[in-house]
Design an enzyme around this catalytic site. Sequence first.
Site, PDB file in Angstrom:
ATOM      1  N   GLY A   1       0.811  -1.204   0.000  1.00 16.07           N
ATOM      2  CA  GLY A   1       0.000   0.000   0.000  1.00 16.07           C
ATOM      3  C   GLY A   1       0.849   1.261   0.000  1.00 16.07           C
ATOM      4  N   ASP A   2       0.178   2.395  -0.194  1.00 19.22           N
ATOM      5  CA  ASP A   2       0.814   3.712  -0.180  1.00 19.22           C
ATOM      6  C   ASP A   2       1.815   3.887  -1.318  1.00 19.22           C
ATOM      7  OD1 ASP A   2      -0.471   4.271   2.393  1.00 19.22           O
ATOM      8  OD2 ASP A   2       1.043   2.943   3.258  1.00 19.22           O
TER       9      ASP A   2
ATOM     10  N   LYS B   1      -1.001   4.937  -5.859  1.00 20.53           N
ATOM     11  CA  LYS B   1      -2.070   4.513  -6.778  1.00 20.53           C
ATOM     12  C   LYS B   1      -2.945   5.681  -7.185  1.00 20.53           C
ATOM     13  CE  LYS B   1      -3.618   1.467  -3.838  1.00 20.53           C
ATOM     14  NZ  LYS B   1      -2.559   1.538  -2.814  1.00 20.53           N
ATOM     15  N   GLY B   2      -3.155   6.610  -6.252  1.00 21.13           N
ATOM     16  CA  GLY B   2      -3.992   7.756  -6.576  1.00 21.13           C
ATOM     17  C   GLY B   2      -3.413   8.568  -7.705  1.00 21.13           C
TER      18      GLY B   2
ATOM     19  N   GLY C   1      -5.575   6.067   2.402  1.00 13.53           N
ATOM     20  CA  GLY C   1      -5.776   7.305   1.665  1.00 13.53           C
ATOM     21  C   GLY C   1      -4.920   7.388   0.421  1.00 13.53           C
ATOM     22  N   HIS C   2      -5.336   8.254  -0.495  1.00 14.03           N
ATOM     23  CA  HIS C   2      -4.572   8.564  -1.693  1.00 14.03           C
ATOM     24  C   HIS C   2      -4.223  10.042  -1.647  1.00 14.03           C
ATOM     25  CE1 HIS C   2      -6.700   5.078  -4.010  1.00 14.03           C
ATOM     26  NE2 HIS C   2      -5.699   4.668  -3.280  1.00 14.03           N
TER      27      HIS C   2
ATOM     28  N   GLN D   1      -5.742  -0.190  -0.495  1.00 13.49           N
ATOM     29  CA  GLN D   1      -4.698  -1.082   0.032  1.00 13.49           C
ATOM     30  C   GLN D   1      -3.848  -1.673  -1.102  1.00 13.49           C
ATOM     31  OE1 GLN D   1      -8.087  -1.596   1.421  1.00 13.49           O
ATOM     32  NE2 GLN D   1      -7.482   0.040   2.755  1.00 13.49           N
TER      33      GLN D   1
ATOM     34  N   THR E   1      -4.105   8.852   5.809  1.00 11.21           N
ATOM     35  CA  THR E   1      -5.302   8.841   6.644  1.00 11.21           C
ATOM     36  C   THR E   1      -4.969   8.990   8.119  1.00 11.21           C
ATOM     37  OG1 THR E   1      -6.563   7.526   5.066  1.00 11.21           O
ATOM     38  CG2 THR E   1      -7.282   7.434   7.354  1.00 11.21           C
TER      39      THR E   1
ATOM     40  N   ARG F   1       0.373   7.975  10.657  1.00 12.53           N
ATOM     41  CA  ARG F   1       1.329   7.065  11.271  1.00 12.53           C
ATOM     42  C   ARG F   1       2.609   6.993  10.438  1.00 12.53           C
ATOM     43  NH1 ARG F   1      -1.541   1.351  12.385  1.00 12.53           N
ATOM     44  NH2 ARG F   1      -2.378   1.736  10.291  1.00 12.53           N
TER      45      ARG F   1
ATOM     46  N   LYS G   1       8.308   7.379  -7.026  1.00 16.22           N
ATOM     47  CA  LYS G   1       9.275   7.903  -6.051  1.00 16.22           C
ATOM     48  C   LYS G   1      10.726   7.530  -6.369  1.00 16.22           C
ATOM     49  CE  LYS G   1       6.367   8.939  -2.125  1.00 16.22           C
ATOM     50  NZ  LYS G   1       6.291   8.944  -0.653  1.00 16.22           N
TER      51      LYS G   1
ATOM     52  N   ASP H   1      12.826   9.535  -7.450  1.00 11.97           N
ATOM     53  CA  ASP H   1      13.609  10.694  -7.014  1.00 11.97           C
ATOM     54  C   ASP H   1      14.097  10.576  -5.579  1.00 11.97           C
ATOM     55  OD1 ASP H   1      10.649  10.959  -6.811  1.00 11.97           O
ATOM     56  OD2 ASP H   1      11.156  12.679  -5.541  1.00 11.97           O
TER      57      ASP H   1
ATOM     58  N   VAL I   1       8.795  10.669 -10.777  1.00  8.46           N
ATOM     59  CA  VAL I   1      10.037  11.324 -10.347  1.00  8.46           C
ATOM     60  C   VAL I   1       9.771  12.526  -9.443  1.00  8.46           C
ATOM     61  CG1 VAL I   1      11.409  10.534 -12.309  1.00  8.46           C
ATOM     62  CG2 VAL I   1      10.066  12.648 -12.514  1.00  8.46           C
ATOM     63  N   GLY I   2       8.558  12.625  -8.917  1.00  9.00           N
ATOM     64  CA  GLY I   2       8.212  13.724  -8.021  1.00  9.00           C
ATOM     65  C   GLY I   2       6.771  13.610  -7.601  1.00  9.00           C
TER      66      GLY I   2
END
Length: 429
Positions: A12-13, A16-17, A40-41, A223, A299, A302, A330, A332, A413-414
Site C-alpha cells: 500500500g501507499d 495509486k492515486g 488514503g490517496h 490497500q 489517513t 502514522r 518515487k 527521485d 520522479v516527483g
Amino acid sequence: MPAVVVLGAQWGDEGKGKATDQLGGATDYVVKFNGGNNAGHTVVIGDDTYALHLLPSGILSPGVVPVIGNGVVVDLEVLFREIDDLTARGVDTSRLLVSSNAHVIAGYNRTVDRVTERFLGARKIGTTGRGIGPTYADKINRIGLRVQDLFDADILAQKVAGALAQKNPMLVKVYNRRAVTADETIESLLQFAERLRPMVADTPRVLNDALDAGRTVVFEAGQATMLDVDHGTYPFVTSSSATAGGACTGSGVGPTRIDRVVGVAKAYTTRVGEGPFPTELEGPEGDWLREAGGEYGTTTGRPRRTGWYDAVVVRYASRVNALTDLVLTKLDVLTGLDKVPVAVAYTVDGRRLDEMPDNQSDFHHAVPVYEYLDGWDEDVTAARTFDDLPAAARRYVTTLEEMSGTRISVVGVGADRTASLVRHDLLPR
C-alpha cells in the site's frame, strides 16, 4: 473500449492515486471497488495537495464519473465530510455515484474494531480502528447494513436489532463496554439518508452500460496485493480483496471485460501496521528513507515502516494479478545514494528462495538476499522522458523491470501529477 485495474503491488501507499489520476484525462469512470476510509490517496495538482480517503481519486478530474462500488464499506460521516471539504476547495463532486449494495459502517463497528484490537495486545493486527474489518465481518455473517437499507426504515430497524443482538453481549460481557441502543444507531445513519439518496445507483448496470457504449473505466484498489485478505501476509492484512479479482466482485463487472491490470510499486518498499517485512530498515537508514520519502500515512499520519525494493514481492504481485504494466513511483527519493540495494531472493534456514514462500512462518523468517546497483547524484525531478534520466537511474529501472516480471510503463520522479515519464501507454488503443 478499455477497462483498466489499478492496484498496489506492495503493502500500500505506492501512489495509486497518482497513477489513477494520470489516467483520468482519458477516463470516463473511476471506480473504487474495495476497502473504506482506512487508507488514503494523496494527489498533488500544482500547488494543491488533496488527501482522499473514501472518494475515488478520479473525482479530481473534470468530466470523470467517480463511483463507490458495492465492494466498498462506507462511513457516511467521513463521506460527506470529504465531499464538503472538496466542494469548499472548488472541486465538483456532483457526479459521484454510490452503489446501493455497498455496506455501511455503523458506530458499533468502530467500537468493536477498537476494543478487539486493544484486547489482542501483542498480537494486534495494526488496524486503523475505523470499523472496516467488523463491517466486512458483518457482511460475511449476513448481518450487515447496506446503503439501500437506509431508505426502508422497517428493514433498517430489523437489521440493526439483529446485529446488536450479537454484538451487545460481547461488548458488555467480554469487553466491559456499555450496550449500544438500536435507536442511537438508526438515528446516526438516517441523518445522512436524504443527502445520500440522489447519489445511489445500480452501479454494476451503469458500468456495464458504459463499457457497452465504448466508455473507458478505471478500477481503483484500496490497500494493495500484500494486504489482500486471501493473497497477502495473513493475518496482517485488510478485510477485503485488494487484488485484480476484487475489481470484478467489488464492482459487478465480469473478468472478461478487463483489458489492463496496472500495478503500482515504489522504487523502495513501505508498509504500515504489524506483520513481516523482509527488507525493513531499522535505525538511521530507515529514518532517512522515511523522511526523504515523506512516509507518513495519508489517513492516520502514522510513520510508515521503510525498506529497500523487494523484487520477490513485486514478482509475486505480478503473478497473482496478471499485471500487464507496472508504475514505479518515487524514483527521485533514492537520489544521492552511492549504492541502492535490491532484494532479489530470500534465505530461510539456509535455503535460498527465489519466489514468495508459501508458508507464513518461512516468510516471517525470510532474510533478504541483496544485489547492489549503482546510485546517482543528479536531480531527476525534471525528467519527462526516459532518456532524461541519468544512466544509473535508467539501469535501476530496467533492472527492476527484469527482476519483477512486468514491463515498467511509467516512472514517477516527483510528487506533482506531471512529474512522471511514460515509457508505454497505460491505455490500450
